[in-house]
Design an enzyme around this catalytic site. Sequence first.
Site, short mmCIF file in Angstrom:
data_model
loop_
_atom_site.label_atom_id
_atom_site.label_comp_id
_atom_site.label_asym_id
_atom_site.label_seq_id
_atom_site.Cartn_x
_atom_site.Cartn_y
_atom_site.Cartn_z
N HIS A 107 0.81 -1.22 0.00
CA HIS A 107 0.00 0.00 0.00
C HIS A 107 0.85 1.28 0.00
O HIS A 107 0.30 2.37 -0.09
CB HIS A 107 -0.92 0.02 1.22
CG HIS A 107 -2.06 -0.94 1.13
ND1 HIS A 107 -1.93 -2.29 1.43
CD2 HIS A 107 -3.35 -0.76 0.78
CE1 HIS A 107 -3.09 -2.88 1.28
NE2 HIS A 107 -3.98 -1.99 0.87
N ALA A 108 2.16 1.16 0.07
CA ALA A 108 3.03 2.35 0.11
C ALA A 108 2.88 3.22 -1.13
O ALA A 108 3.20 4.41 -1.09
CB ALA A 108 4.49 1.93 0.28
#
Length: 177
Positions: A107-108
């Site tokens: 999700h970065a």
Amino acid sequence: MRVAFLMAPQGVEQIELTEPWRAVVDAGGEPELLSTKPGRVQAFRHLDKADTFAVDRTVAESHAADYDGLVLPGGVANPDALRMDEAAVAFVKRFFGLAQPVAAICHAAWTLVEADVVRHRTLTSWPSLRTDIRNAGGTWVDEEVAVCRAAPATLITSRRPADLKAFCSTFLPEFGA
């Protein structure tokens, strides 16, 4: 090789911090934990609290030019908090301005979208971010690791914890290991 690891005070997926961190140490590098607040960051294993880790310095007192690379671990809450912090977003954007490599997993990519650095780039992430990446002008691919060398900086991305071995072995040479 000095590597910045940027995360919010809580919500980072622990293995996405610890495995790349260990890879940097094993390669003879010096990892440094940066966060938006001093103290400790609370890591998670999925939705359960895990270990805490000491912050080396805040992102506001850090300079991208002092590092050879940036690692952005995932976790759902971590990048969501980072993208709301102006200093964190500016720090990420500065790496691209300095043409320094950035590695992001899971999700970065939300932080990359907020920093407006995915336009005209090919990257991967957790599958639920594909629309966000496309809406930000990037090309999303479903691959274990994606390496995009489009100017100004190399971007290395992976989808999930199962990709960590490939992620680490790909970003280390880009960071100078």
